[in-house]
Enzyme design. Structure first.
Site, short mmCIF file in Angstrom:
data_model
loop_
_atom_site.label_atom_id
_atom_site.label_comp_id
_atom_site.label_asym_id
_atom_site.label_seq_id
_atom_site.Cartn_x
_atom_site.Cartn_y
_atom_site.Cartn_z
CB SER A 100 -9.02 -0.65 4.19
OG SER A 100 -9.66 -1.76 3.58
NE ARG A 107 -3.77 -2.29 0.07
CZ ARG A 107 -3.53 -3.45 -0.54
NH1 ARG A 107 -2.44 -3.60 -1.26
NH2 ARG A 107 -4.36 -4.45 -0.44
CD GLU A 141 -5.21 0.45 2.93
OE1 GLU A 141 -5.98 0.45 1.96
OE2 GLU A 141 -4.86 -0.59 3.52
#
Length: 303
Positions: free
Chosen positions: A225, A174, A295
């Site tokens: 998320s 990520r 995130e």
């Protein structure tokens, strides 16, 4: 700031809006105003924007479709550059796809699958732009952008444009070099696909989209998320095991459908989301000794 706005308008670079509420430009429907919001209508216009921003020495940041983003209630100082229409060209040449940073990722996955090209099935339900997906190495279902990005075209703050190879992008979970070492805007990418059986590819992508629809709360405004998975653990499983599903602070609530999502149940404030994030982090650390990292990208003025 008025001189900067005047120059941006006179440069005819696209849309220029003053004190634009960013709640209208994020999937969470939260966020105070940007001092200036600019939507460039071409790469050349984007370069002009950066020239003017650099000349006036104001802060700036780029956004795409506003997913994976939490904007503070106090808004964002300086110039917010929205990458969308005008930077959304698409060229398919055999198994190679060249696509603009403003192209919607879900739309691209759909178009590609119908062409019988495999590699983007994982992205069928990710509601961001190509540029944002490259920037954060978006992924799902065991795959991510690092698997298919051959090279990415980046506009750097000094106005230079460079193509960075997959290796130079330094993709990891990520994240990419654009977050860690070399801030810049992904304005295009070349993706390497593989020819496959069209019906099978479409079926896999539809299965992934159905799974996301069935397990994630897209009926409420949300940012995707909230926490990175602290592998080998999963953030959602930890939060659910801690009994936090449904826990709310004001209008911000941990989804009862998927515990790694915080939803805006009505008129949630960024402050309520941040307080909820802090509460979750504290609880998970106390129970399991695990530090959760966000995130979702948190931007804007501090309250």
């Amino acid at each position: 700031m008025q001189t900067l706005i005047k120059e941006l308008v006179e440069a005819n670079i696209g849309k220029v809006k003053e004190n634009e509420p960013l709640s209208q430009h994020t999937t969470m429907k939260i966020g105070g105003p940007a001092d200036v919001l600019v939507e460039p209508n071409s790469i050349e216009s984007l370069q002009k924007v950066m020239d003017i921003v650099r000349k006036h020495q104001v802060t700036w940041r780029a956004i795409g479709r506003g997913s994976n983003l939490l904007v503070s209630d106090e808004g964002v100082e300086g110039v917010v550059i929205k990458i969308g229409e005008g930077l959304d060209e698409l060229v398919i040449d055999g198994e190679e796809v060249t696509v603009g940073g403003g192209y919607p990722l879900i739309k691209l996955a759909t178009v590609i699958s119908k062409q019988g090209l495999s590699g983007l099935e994982f992205a069928g339900g990710i509601p961001g732009s190509v540029g944002g997906a490259v920037y954060m190495n978006a992924g799902a279902h065991g795959s991510d952008m690092s698997r298919i990005v051959k090279k990415a075209q980046i506009l750097f703050p000094d106005g230079t444009i460079q193509w960075l190879t997959n290796e130079q992008m330094e993709f990891s979970y990520r994240t990419s070099v654009l977050q860690t070492k070399r801030p810049g805007i992904c304005i295009a990418a070349v993706l390497q696909m593989k020819k496959g059986e069209r019906d099978a590819i479409v079926a896999v992508m539809q299965k992934n989209k159905d799974y996301r629809r069935d397990t994630q709360p897209w009926n409420y405004p949300c940012a995707g998320s909230i926490f990175r998975n602290p592998l080998p653990n999963y953030a959602g499983q930890l939060i659910e095991a801690a009994g936090l599903k449904g826990y709310a602070i004001g209008g911000a609530k941990i989804s009862e459908q998927h515990a790694n999502f915080i939803v805006n149940t009505g008129n949630a404030k960024a402050r309520e989301v941040l307080d909820l994030i802090s509460y979750v982090k504290q609880t998970i650390y106390q129970k399991y000794g695990i530090h959760l990292e966000t995130e979702v990208e948190i931007v804007g003025r501090k309250s």
